[in-house]
Design a protein around this motif. Structure first.
Motif, mmCIF file in Angstrom:
data_model
loop_
_atom_site.group_PDB
_atom_site.id
_atom_site.type_symbol
_atom_site.label_atom_id
_atom_site.label_comp_id
_atom_site.label_asym_id
_atom_site.label_seq_id
_atom_site.Cartn_x
_atom_site.Cartn_y
_atom_site.Cartn_z
ATOM 1 N N LEU A 373 -17.983 -5.565 24.686
ATOM 2 C CA LEU A 373 -19.117 -6.471 24.870
ATOM 3 C C LEU A 373 -19.720 -6.952 23.555
ATOM 4 O O LEU A 373 -20.723 -7.678 23.563
ATOM 5 C CB LEU A 373 -20.200 -5.787 25.708
ATOM 6 C CG LEU A 373 -19.841 -5.512 27.168
ATOM 7 C CD1 LEU A 373 -20.895 -4.644 27.831
ATOM 8 C CD2 LEU A 373 -19.663 -6.811 27.943
ATOM 9 N N ALA A 379 -21.708 -10.700 30.330
ATOM 10 C CA ALA A 379 -21.010 -9.452 30.650
ATOM 11 C C ALA A 379 -20.189 -9.691 31.915
ATOM 12 O O ALA A 379 -20.718 -9.648 33.027
ATOM 13 C CB ALA A 379 -22.008 -8.319 30.857
ATOM 14 N N HIS A 383 -14.972 -7.177 31.251
ATOM 15 C CA HIS A 383 -15.509 -6.422 30.124
ATOM 16 C C HIS A 383 -16.346 -5.227 30.576
ATOM 17 O O HIS A 383 -16.582 -4.300 29.796
ATOM 18 C CB HIS A 383 -16.338 -7.340 29.228
ATOM 19 C CG HIS A 383 -15.534 -8.464 28.651
ATOM 20 N ND1 HIS A 383 -15.475 -9.700 29.253
ATOM 21 C CD2 HIS A 383 -14.736 -8.515 27.561
ATOM 22 C CE1 HIS A 383 -14.670 -10.478 28.538
ATOM 23 N NE2 HIS A 383 -14.207 -9.794 27.513
ATOM 24 N N LEU A 384 -16.784 -5.244 31.828
ATOM 25 C CA LEU A 384 -17.567 -4.134 32.360
ATOM 26 C C LEU A 384 -16.709 -3.096 33.090
ATOM 27 O O LEU A 384 -17.244 -2.099 33.561
ATOM 28 C CB LEU A 384 -18.642 -4.653 33.321
ATOM 29 C CG LEU A 384 -19.880 -5.294 32.703
ATOM 30 C CD1 LEU A 384 -20.779 -5.864 33.790
ATOM 31 C CD2 LEU A 384 -20.647 -4.291 31.858
ATOM 32 N N GLU A 385 -15.403 -3.337 33.198
ATOM 33 C CA GLU A 385 -14.570 -2.420 33.974
ATOM 34 C C GLU A 385 -14.670 -1.008 33.404
ATOM 35 O O GLU A 385 -14.443 -0.774 32.220
ATOM 36 C CB GLU A 385 -13.118 -2.885 33.979
ATOM 37 C CG GLU A 385 -12.244 -2.021 34.876
ATOM 38 C CD GLU A 385 -10.835 -2.548 35.025
ATOM 39 O OE1 GLU A 385 -10.016 -1.873 35.666
ATOM 40 O OE2 GLU A 385 -10.543 -3.638 34.485
ATOM 41 N N THR A 386 -15.016 -0.086 34.280
ATOM 42 C CA THR A 386 -15.245 1.293 33.852
ATOM 43 C C THR A 386 -14.028 1.887 33.160
ATOM 44 O O THR A 386 -14.140 2.541 32.107
ATOM 45 C CB THR A 386 -15.610 2.159 35.067
ATOM 46 O OG1 THR A 386 -16.609 1.502 35.834
ATOM 47 C CG2 THR A 386 -16.126 3.512 34.629
ATOM 48 N N LEU A 412 -26.567 -6.135 28.834
ATOM 49 C CA LEU A 412 -26.313 -5.484 30.118
ATOM 50 C C LEU A 412 -27.482 -5.713 31.081
ATOM 51 O O LEU A 412 -27.281 -5.994 32.274
ATOM 52 C CB LEU A 412 -26.093 -3.990 29.912
ATOM 53 C CG LEU A 412 -24.773 -3.590 29.237
ATOM 54 C CD1 LEU A 412 -24.812 -2.130 28.824
ATOM 55 C CD2 LEU A 412 -23.600 -3.838 30.168
ATOM 56 N N SER A 417 -24.807 -6.381 37.733
ATOM 57 C CA SER A 417 -23.611 -6.634 38.529
ATOM 58 C C SER A 417 -23.917 -7.590 39.670
ATOM 59 O O SER A 417 -24.893 -7.427 40.414
ATOM 60 C CB SER A 417 -23.066 -5.320 39.097
ATOM 61 O OG SER A 417 -21.974 -5.557 39.950
ATOM 62 N N ASP A 431 -20.232 2.687 38.068
ATOM 63 C CA ASP A 431 -19.758 1.339 37.786
ATOM 64 C C ASP A 431 -19.841 1.082 36.278
ATOM 65 O O ASP A 431 -20.410 1.856 35.515
ATOM 66 C CB ASP A 431 -20.526 0.287 38.584
ATOM 67 C CG ASP A 431 -22.011 0.228 38.234
ATOM 68 O OD1 ASP A 431 -22.397 0.736 37.160
ATOM 69 O OD2 ASP A 431 -22.781 -0.337 39.027
ATOM 70 N N GLY A 432 -19.242 -0.041 35.854
ATOM 71 C CA GLY A 432 -19.164 -0.316 34.427
ATOM 72 C C GLY A 432 -20.513 -0.484 33.770
ATOM 73 O O GLY A 432 -20.705 -0.112 32.603
ATOM 74 N N TRP A 433 -21.475 -1.039 34.488
ATOM 75 C CA TRP A 433 -22.816 -1.251 33.953
ATOM 76 C C TRP A 433 -23.447 0.106 33.608
ATOM 77 O O TRP A 433 -23.967 0.312 32.524
ATOM 78 C CB TRP A 433 -23.643 -2.007 34.984
ATOM 79 C CG TRP A 433 -24.968 -2.506 34.513
ATOM 80 C CD1 TRP A 433 -25.250 -3.717 33.944
ATOM 81 C CD2 TRP A 433 -26.218 -1.811 34.591
ATOM 82 N NE1 TRP A 433 -26.585 -3.827 33.661
ATOM 83 C CE2 TRP A 433 -27.209 -2.672 34.042
ATOM 84 C CE3 TRP A 433 -26.600 -0.558 35.061
ATOM 85 C CZ2 TRP A 433 -28.541 -2.297 33.959
ATOM 86 C CZ3 TRP A 433 -27.931 -0.187 34.968
ATOM 87 C CH2 TRP A 433 -28.892 -1.055 34.420
ATOM 88 N N ASN A 436 -21.485 1.933 30.697
ATOM 89 C CA ASN A 436 -21.780 1.349 29.384
ATOM 90 C C ASN A 436 -23.134 1.807 28.867
ATOM 91 O O ASN A 436 -23.282 2.137 27.684
ATOM 92 C CB ASN A 436 -21.730 -0.174 29.464
ATOM 93 C CG ASN A 436 -20.373 -0.736 29.093
ATOM 94 O OD1 ASN A 436 -20.027 -0.842 27.931
ATOM 95 N ND2 ASN A 436 -19.591 -1.084 30.119
#
Length: 452
Positions: A373, A379, A383-386, A412, A417, A431-433, A436
């Motif tokens: 990121l 985002a 790019h947020l994929e865990t 973020l 999401s 989740d990715g959020w 991160n």
């Protein structure tokens, strides 16, 4: 999905004993259980390949004809080499395509290994190994008694369906925190259905067979004591694991003192704490951000210039940190290409520079990561994929340094999401959020601001 049963009652202080007890339970269900499948979740560096090799040898010793399914040719060749190292006299078949470079030529030097593009030539052997793609186009008389599916979470369910008729029972081994299976075709129309072809083989298997035995490997032998708690909490909150080493078992140090620059200061921080964040000023930048790319290259250059050495449980004597034991991870191929060019401009060769997808399953002493990121105006789901962040943050044995522009937490918060909710689809946690934020919160304690 059912919750995996504990490997035994009560905690075990010794990580080696905990790992051995888990392995014993897995082998018991594989060799003596009646279920058609056994699922094993493995965190990064938990000895997944060692388990596959051990299970293969046990099944072969028990007279069970075994086929092993891996996802890439490199994984297949690695398993063949590992089996040959542990049991040089065990006959192993390496089923390959008709391409001239379909296998590692080092296999030609192994007397117990037979190579062929025809499954019928290898079927009588106790162990036959190939990729899922090759197995999908294989026809033989009679099914194998047993199969081991390696990297099962990175295998799509349609690929499992294509090979399921070749075996009677199977052991599925994989890392649920890594990148999801890749598909070039959109699969939104199947989202939430139990037969979604883009879902992982394990997800679909358990959706139709929720009572299958499930185990997990509880110890990471790769990640140091400084890294396992963060990676476990951020990416494996429901299947926690621990490091196989203690805080004093591994040390990274340098022969030359710091020159006070940003790269040197973050290297010192990483040697002390296992983590380092080299933070550039906040700014929207192109994907191949020249300043960030140069910062990554300078960190690697200074690590080599300063004569970094590593001490670990594998070697009590200091071992020089060579270029081969350093990796740079990125989200995109053009970023990796830019870093390679920057390293070449600094006279650095031999360092692995690649995307998270291609770094899966590999380990190094020191990793330098260009944050997915960094410098972005938005985002995106990619790019947020865990799994992408998990791979990048879990390749190291000693230290991980993240290079990023300031402002990612604000980015973020400005881009929560917005993925559509699919009825019946399993929700992936974390989740990715969330992941991160957890990683950045930890990295902020090891932040070194630097102005290029």
């Amino acid at each position: 999905m059912t919750t995996p049963a504990p490997e035994a009652d009560g905690p075990v202080a010794d990580p080696g004993a905990a790992a051995a007890r888990a392995t014993a339970g897995i082998l018991h269900d594989t060799l003596h259980g009646t279920a058609r499948g056994v699922v094993v979740d493995s965190p990064p560096g938990a000895g997944k390949s060692t388990l596959v090799v051990t299970a293969a040898r046990e099944l072969a010793a028990a007279g069970r004809r075994l086929m092993i399914v891996a996802q890439t040719n490199a994984q297949v060749d690695d398993l063949v080499l590992r089996l040959a190292d542990k049991d040089p006299e065990l006959p192993v078949g390496r089923l390959h395509s008709s391409d001239g470079d379909a296998y590692d030529k080092a296999l030609l030097d192994l007397p117990a290994v037979t190579l062929s593009a025809k499954a019928a030539d290898l079927a009588p052997l106790p162990v036959v190994i190939s990729t899922a793609a090759k197995w999908a186009h294989t026809q033989v008389d009679g099914a194998w008694e047993h199969a081991i599916v390696d990297e099962a979470y990175q295998m799509r369910s349609d690929a499992l369906l294509a090979v399921a008729g070749l075996f009677e029972r199977a052991l599925f081994v994989g890392d649920p925190g890594q990148l999801d299976p890749f598909s070039v075709v959109g699969a939104e129309q199947w989202a939430g259905l139990s037969h979604d072809p883009s879902a992982s083989a394990v997800a679909t298997l358990l959706a139709h067979n929720p009572d299958l035995p499930q185990h997990r490997l509880p110890v990471s032998w790769r990640l140091p004591a400084s890294a396992a708690p963060l990676v476990s909490a951020a990416f494996y909150p429901y299947t926690p694991f621990r490091s196989g080493t203690g805080p004093a078992d591994r040390r990274l140090s340098y022969a030359a003192a710091s020159d006070g620059s940003g790269p040197d200061r973050v290297l010192d921080e990483a040697a002390e704490a296992g983590w380092g964040l080299l933070e550039l000023p906040a700014r929207h930048a192109p994907r191949t951000d020249p300043e960030a790319v140069r910062a990554v290259a300078l960190v690697v250059r200074r690590a080599l210039d300063r004569g970094a050495v590593a001490v670990s449980e594998q070697s009590p004597d200091p071992v020089p940190l060579t270029a081969a034991r350093i990796a740079v991870g990125t989200a995109h191929r053009d970023q990796a290409a830019a870093v390679r060019a920057a390293l070449a401009g600094l006279g650095v060769t031999g360092v692995t520079v690649d995307t998270a997808n291609r770094l899966q399953g590999r380990e190094y002493d020191l990793t330098v990561v260009l944050h997915p990121l960094s410098g972005r105006p938005d985002a995106t789901a990619f790019h947020l994929e865990t799994g992408r962040l998990c791979v990048l943050a879990s390749r190291h044995r000693h230290a991980c340094i993240v290079v990023a522009r300031a402002g990612i937490p604000d980015l973020l918060d400005e881009h929560p999401s917005t993925d559509p909710v699919q009825l019946g689809a399993a929700v992936k946690f974390p989740d990715g959020w969330e992941a991160n934020h957890a990683v950045l919160a930890h990295l902020s304690e090891h932040r070194v601001p630097w102005r290029p």
